[in-house]
Scaffold this motif. Structure first.
Motif, PDB file in Angstrom:
ATOM      1  N   GLY A   1       0.820  -1.207   0.000  1.00 35.61           N
ATOM      2  CA  GLY A   1       0.000   0.000   0.000  1.00 35.61           C
ATOM      3  C   GLY A   1       0.850   1.251   0.000  1.00 35.61           C
ATOM      4  N   GLY A   2       0.450   2.254  -0.751  1.00 35.55           N
ATOM      5  CA  GLY A   2       1.242   3.454  -0.939  1.00 35.55           C
ATOM      6  C   GLY A   2       1.251   4.385   0.263  1.00 35.55           C
ATOM      7  N   LEU A   3       2.043   5.440   0.115  1.00 37.32           N
ATOM      8  CA  LEU A   3       2.192   6.469   1.136  1.00 37.32           C
ATOM      9  C   LEU A   3       1.717   7.793   0.556  1.00 37.32           C
ATOM     10  N   ARG A   4       0.745   8.418   1.221  1.00 36.44           N
ATOM     11  CA  ARG A   4       0.227   9.704   0.757  1.00 36.44           C
ATOM     12  C   ARG A   4       0.626  10.816   1.705  1.00 36.44           C
ATOM     13  N   MET A   5       0.642  12.036   1.175  1.00 34.80           N
ATOM     14  CA  MET A   5       0.896  13.222   1.987  1.00 34.80           C
ATOM     15  C   MET A   5      -0.110  14.288   1.587  1.00 34.80           C
ATOM     16  N   ARG A   6      -0.918  14.695   2.551  1.00 36.07           N
ATOM     17  CA  ARG A   6      -1.873  15.770   2.286  1.00 36.07           C
ATOM     18  C   ARG A   6      -2.242  16.432   3.601  1.00 36.07           C
TER      19      ARG A   6
ATOM     20  N   TYR B   1       9.767  10.503   8.599  1.00 39.39           N
ATOM     21  CA  TYR B   1       8.701   9.493   8.688  1.00 39.39           C
ATOM     22  C   TYR B   1       9.228   8.133   8.238  1.00 39.39           C
ATOM     23  N   LEU B   2       9.882   8.088   7.090  1.00 32.49           N
ATOM     24  CA  LEU B   2      10.380   6.815   6.573  1.00 32.49           C
ATOM     25  C   LEU B   2      11.476   6.235   7.463  1.00 32.49           C
ATOM     26  N   ARG B   3      12.255   7.097   8.065  1.00 33.26           N
ATOM     27  CA  ARG B   3      13.278   6.607   8.992  1.00 33.26           C
ATOM     28  C   ARG B   3      12.606   5.947  10.197  1.00 33.26           C
ATOM     29  N   ALA B   4      11.521   6.548  10.681  1.00 32.03           N
ATOM     30  CA  ALA B   4      10.797   5.968  11.813  1.00 32.03           C
ATOM     31  C   ALA B   4      10.109   4.667  11.429  1.00 32.03           C
ATOM     32  N   MET B   5       9.622   4.578  10.178  1.00 32.47           N
ATOM     33  CA  MET B   5       8.912   3.393   9.712  1.00 32.47           C
ATOM     34  C   MET B   5       9.837   2.349   9.095  1.00 32.47           C
ATOM     35  N   ARG B   6      11.130   2.607   9.135  1.00 37.87           N
ATOM     36  CA  ARG B   6      12.086   1.707   8.473  1.00 37.87           C
ATOM     37  C   ARG B   6      11.934   0.242   8.873  1.00 37.87           C
ATOM     38  N   PRO B   7      11.744  -0.096  10.146  1.00 36.63           N
ATOM     39  CA  PRO B   7      11.594  -1.526  10.487  1.00 36.63           C
ATOM     40  C   PRO B   7      10.419  -2.198   9.785  1.00 36.63           C
ATOM     41  N   TYR B   8       9.356  -1.453   9.546  1.00 39.29           N
ATOM     42  CA  TYR B   8       8.170  -2.023   8.901  1.00 39.29           C
ATOM     43  C   TYR B   8       8.370  -2.138   7.389  1.00 39.29           C
ATOM     44  N   VAL B   9       9.017  -1.127   6.791  1.00 40.28           N
ATOM     45  CA  VAL B   9       9.296  -1.196   5.354  1.00 40.28           C
ATOM     46  C   VAL B   9      10.267  -2.334   5.069  1.00 40.28           C
ATOM     47  N   GLU B  10      11.209  -2.545   5.958  1.00 39.35           N
ATOM     48  CA  GLU B  10      12.187  -3.619   5.760  1.00 39.35           C
ATOM     49  C   GLU B  10      11.565  -5.004   5.920  1.00 39.35           C
ATOM     50  N   SER B  11      10.536  -5.099   6.754  1.00 37.56           N
ATOM     51  CA  SER B  11      10.036  -6.432   7.101  1.00 37.56           C
ATOM     52  C   SER B  11       8.674  -6.793   6.530  1.00 37.56           C
ATOM     53  N   CYS B  12       7.739  -5.819   6.425  1.00 40.11           N
ATOM     54  CA  CYS B  12       6.369  -6.238   6.106  1.00 40.11           C
ATOM     55  C   CYS B  12       5.552  -5.271   5.266  1.00 40.11           C
ATOM     56  N   TRP B  13       6.024  -4.023   5.054  1.00 41.30           N
ATOM     57  CA  TRP B  13       5.213  -3.035   4.329  1.00 41.30           C
ATOM     58  C   TRP B  13       5.906  -2.633   3.038  1.00 41.30           C
ATOM     59  N   ALA B  14       5.327  -3.009   1.900  1.00 42.37           N
ATOM     60  CA  ALA B  14       5.824  -2.594   0.589  1.00 42.37           C
ATOM     61  C   ALA B  14       5.055  -1.355   0.166  1.00 42.37           C
ATOM     62  N   THR B  15       5.765  -0.248  -0.081  1.00 46.34           N
ATOM     63  CA  THR B  15       5.080   1.012  -0.322  1.00 46.34           C
ATOM     64  C   THR B  15       5.658   1.770  -1.507  1.00 46.34           C
ATOM     65  N   GLY B  16       4.920   2.767  -1.963  1.00 52.08           N
ATOM     66  CA  GLY B  16       5.337   3.599  -3.081  1.00 52.08           C
ATOM     67  C   GLY B  16       4.526   4.880  -3.073  1.00 52.08           C
ATOM     68  N   GLU B  17       4.490   5.560  -4.215  1.00 48.26           N
ATOM     69  CA  GLU B  17       3.821   6.853  -4.286  1.00 48.26           C
ATOM     70  C   GLU B  17       2.310   6.738  -4.119  1.00 48.26           C
ATOM     71  N   ASP B  18       1.738   7.795  -3.614  1.00 50.81           N
ATOM     72  CA  ASP B  18       0.292   7.962  -3.561  1.00 50.81           C
ATOM     73  C   ASP B  18       0.032   9.462  -3.617  1.00 50.81           C
ATOM     74  N   LEU B  19      -1.158   9.867  -3.277  1.00 46.06           N
ATOM     75  CA  LEU B  19      -1.565  11.268  -3.374  1.00 46.06           C
ATOM     76  C   LEU B  19      -0.533  12.202  -2.739  1.00 46.06           C
ATOM     77  N   GLY B  20      -0.091  13.208  -3.498  1.00 47.00           N
ATOM     78  CA  GLY B  20       0.821  14.216  -2.988  1.00 47.00           C
ATOM     79  C   GLY B  20       2.290  13.890  -3.131  1.00 47.00           C
ATOM     80  N   LEU B  21       2.616  12.653  -3.486  1.00 43.21           N
ATOM     81  CA  LEU B  21       4.009  12.231  -3.592  1.00 43.21           C
ATOM     82  C   LEU B  21       4.248  11.540  -4.928  1.00 43.21           C
TER      83      LEU B  21
END
Length: 392
Positions: free
Chosen positions: A33-38, A93-113
């Protein structure tokens, strides 16, 4: 649907702004699921988006394909992406979420990014890739990563393949609905809200299929022309946020208020920008026959009920805008190669089959397309759980 597996609220120590991560469920230990910024992004919004991602993954499950469905997740940051401090906030934000991106969350662009921005921030945050959690599921990681990198390098008429496949899927959803209803494509009028990645690509594909784009809306307002807009000129005049330089407008093009796209005389409306764009008051202005949700959650449930009662068909986001997510995995797992025509053909075939299946189910059950999509998900989730297992 059940409550999500995990919900996180993060507060930035520099700005005090909040970010969110919701993992709805995992399949084989991974969610997509993607990452949005708004500005105004909320935990409830991200929770709904994560649930939608679970549905998108389930709807594209094909036991004959290499693509293995994942669980659903979503990230969000409460900030205007135009804010001068937005990039630094994204990195933190991504630095804080790094453990999840490395292990279980595949993400990419979404609204605003954009994907380029997410990739650059991910590297600065110490991540290998936004989708590295998927790598252990691949038969040949090196070949898969090369294939995806090659696909992202492909451009068609100056626009990246990664930006086009989602719009290709939305456009095919529109065409499938028209064909099923026996409505000629030529001259069918379309209004698009949002001319960013998804809306811009959708407008291009529909215009090239013979439909007439009569209105587009961006942050500055609505541009309309009943005779049809020069879609390619508008796309070429966009900035990174999908805002059109008005200097390219022709004498017959009119500048109208931002909400004017809702009441445009058109057969098809494509909300392709923000969530919650059509509420109960706004739906009263709509005369279109179809609303095709290129954005995530653009029509409020109460508004959709009123629209349905007066014969307006809403094609739901969980089907319509699922092509981008699916293309990532079709490419990474090897169902398609880094070739535009192959990607478009596969996307069109898959989206048309899914739209036809959803509309046939809606007709058979006497319900809405969204309810039919939910029914299809309910049929498929137990099959996915039995084959791959999940954690809720």
């Amino acid at each position: 649907m059940t409550t999500p597996l995990m919900s996180l609220v993060w507060t930035d120590h520099v700005t005090g702004r909040q970010g969110f991560l919701v993992v709805d469920r995992l399949v084989r230990g991974v969610a997509s699921g993607g990452l949005r910024m708004r500005p105004g992004c909320t935990l409830d919004e991200v929770t709904g988006l994560a649930r939608g991602m679970t549905m998108k993954e389930a709807l594209h499950y094909d036991p004959a394909s290499r693509y293995v469905p994942l669980g659903g997740a979503k990230g969000g940051i409460d900030c205007d992406p135009r804010d001068p401090g937005a990039y630094g906030l994204l990195v933190r934000y991504l630095r804080a979420m790094r453990p999840y991106v490395e292990s279980c969350w595949a993400t990419g662009e979404d609204l605003g990014l954009t994907q380029d921005l997410v990739d650059r921030a991910a590297a600065e945050a110490g991540l290998v890739s936004g989708v590295q959690a998927v790598y252990p599921l691949l038969d040949d990681e090196a070949a898969a990563r090369r294939r995806l990198a090659d696909a992202f390098a492909v451009e068609v008429d100056g626009i990246g393949l990664d930006e086009l496949v989602g719009g290709c899927g939305v456009a095919e959803s529109v065409l499938a609905a028209l064909d099923r209803a026996g409505v000629p494509r030529a001259g069918t009028r379309v209004a698009v809200q949002g001319l960013g990645t998804m809306g811009g690509a959708t407008a291009r594909f529909l215009a090239r299929a013979g439909l007439r784009i009569v209105a587009v809306a961006d942050i500055k307002g609505t541009i309309a022309n009943p005779a049809g807009l020069d879609t390619e000129a508008l796309l070429a005049a966009r900035d990174a946020y999908g805002t059109v330089d008005r200097a390219v407008l022709r004498p017959g093009d009119r500048e109208l208020p931002g909400e004017a796209w809702l009441s445009t005389e058109a057969e098809v409306l494509v909300p392709a920008a923000v969530s919650y764009a059509i509420d109960t008051a706004g739906q009263e202005r709509i005369t279109a026959r179809w609303i095709v949700e290129a954005a995530n959650m653009p029509v409020l449930p109460e508004a959709e009920a009123l629209l349905s009662a007066r014969g307006v068909t809403v094609l739901p986001d969980v089907v319509v805008n699922s092509g981008t997510n699916a293309w990532w995995w079709w490419t990474l797992f090897g169902d398609v190669g880094p070739d535009a025509e192959e990607a478009f053909a596969y996307t069109r075939r898959s989206m048309r089959a899914l739209i036809d299946l959803m509309l046939a189910r809606a007709e058979a059950d006497g319900t809405t397309p969204r309810a039919a999509a939910h029914a299809l998900v309910a049929d498929r989730l137990p099959v996915i759980a039995e084959r791959f297992g999940w954690y809720r």
